[in-house]
Design a protein around this motif. Sequence first.
Motif, mmCIF file in Angstrom:
data_model
loop_
_atom_site.group_PDB
_atom_site.id
_atom_site.type_symbol
_atom_site.label_atom_id
_atom_site.label_comp_id
_atom_site.label_asym_id
_atom_site.label_seq_id
_atom_site.Cartn_x
_atom_site.Cartn_y
_atom_site.Cartn_z
ATOM 1 N N CYS A 147 13.232 46.892 -82.344
ATOM 2 C CA CYS A 147 13.973 46.498 -81.208
ATOM 3 C C CYS A 147 15.352 46.586 -81.344
ATOM 4 O O CYS A 147 15.915 45.921 -82.278
ATOM 5 C CB CYS A 147 13.376 45.250 -80.839
ATOM 6 N N CYS B 45 16.734 42.438 -81.324
ATOM 7 C CA CYS B 45 16.431 41.442 -82.316
ATOM 8 C C CYS B 45 15.798 42.215 -83.693
ATOM 9 O O CYS B 45 15.730 41.406 -84.721
ATOM 10 C CB CYS B 45 15.246 40.568 -81.947
ATOM 11 N N ARG C 17 9.303 38.028 -77.406
ATOM 12 C CA ARG C 17 10.601 38.109 -76.987
ATOM 13 C C ARG C 17 10.734 39.095 -75.719
ATOM 14 O O ARG C 17 10.056 40.330 -75.994
ATOM 15 C CB ARG C 17 11.347 38.503 -78.025
ATOM 16 N N CYS D 206 13.255 40.860 -75.119
ATOM 17 C CA CYS D 206 13.900 42.114 -75.446
ATOM 18 C C CYS D 206 12.934 43.218 -75.890
ATOM 19 O O CYS D 206 12.899 44.408 -75.580
ATOM 20 C CB CYS D 206 15.101 41.755 -76.389
ATOM 21 N N CYS D 207 12.071 42.588 -76.827
ATOM 22 C CA CYS D 207 11.026 43.767 -77.265
ATOM 23 C C CYS D 207 10.189 44.115 -76.130
ATOM 24 O O CYS D 207 9.760 45.331 -76.014
ATOM 25 C CB CYS D 207 10.257 43.203 -78.354
HETATM 26 ZN ZN LIG Z 1 13.293 42.194 -79.639
#
Ligand SMILES: [Zn+2]
Length: 65
Positions: free
Chosen positions: A7, A10, A42, A44-45
């Motif tokens: 990712c 993160c 999360r 973001c992922c």
């Molecule tokens: Zn992430």
Amino acid sequence: MIIPVRCFSCGKPIAHLWEEFKKRVADGESAKKVLDELGLERYCCRSVFLGQEDYIELVGKFKKS
Ligand SMILES: [Zn+2]
């Protein structure tokens, strides 16, 4: 293009989950359910998966000149 190995935000390794995600969504499961079960918590992922599209083979047909 190709799913990033980790990712961007993160650093969690995610590439090994892509094929299963793609297959299950194509089989009609909701993206939310698959992401939850793959352990991608999360956002973001999750966004990497939701925005991913495999077009490396399409791009490969065009040569740099
Ligand atoms: Zn992430």
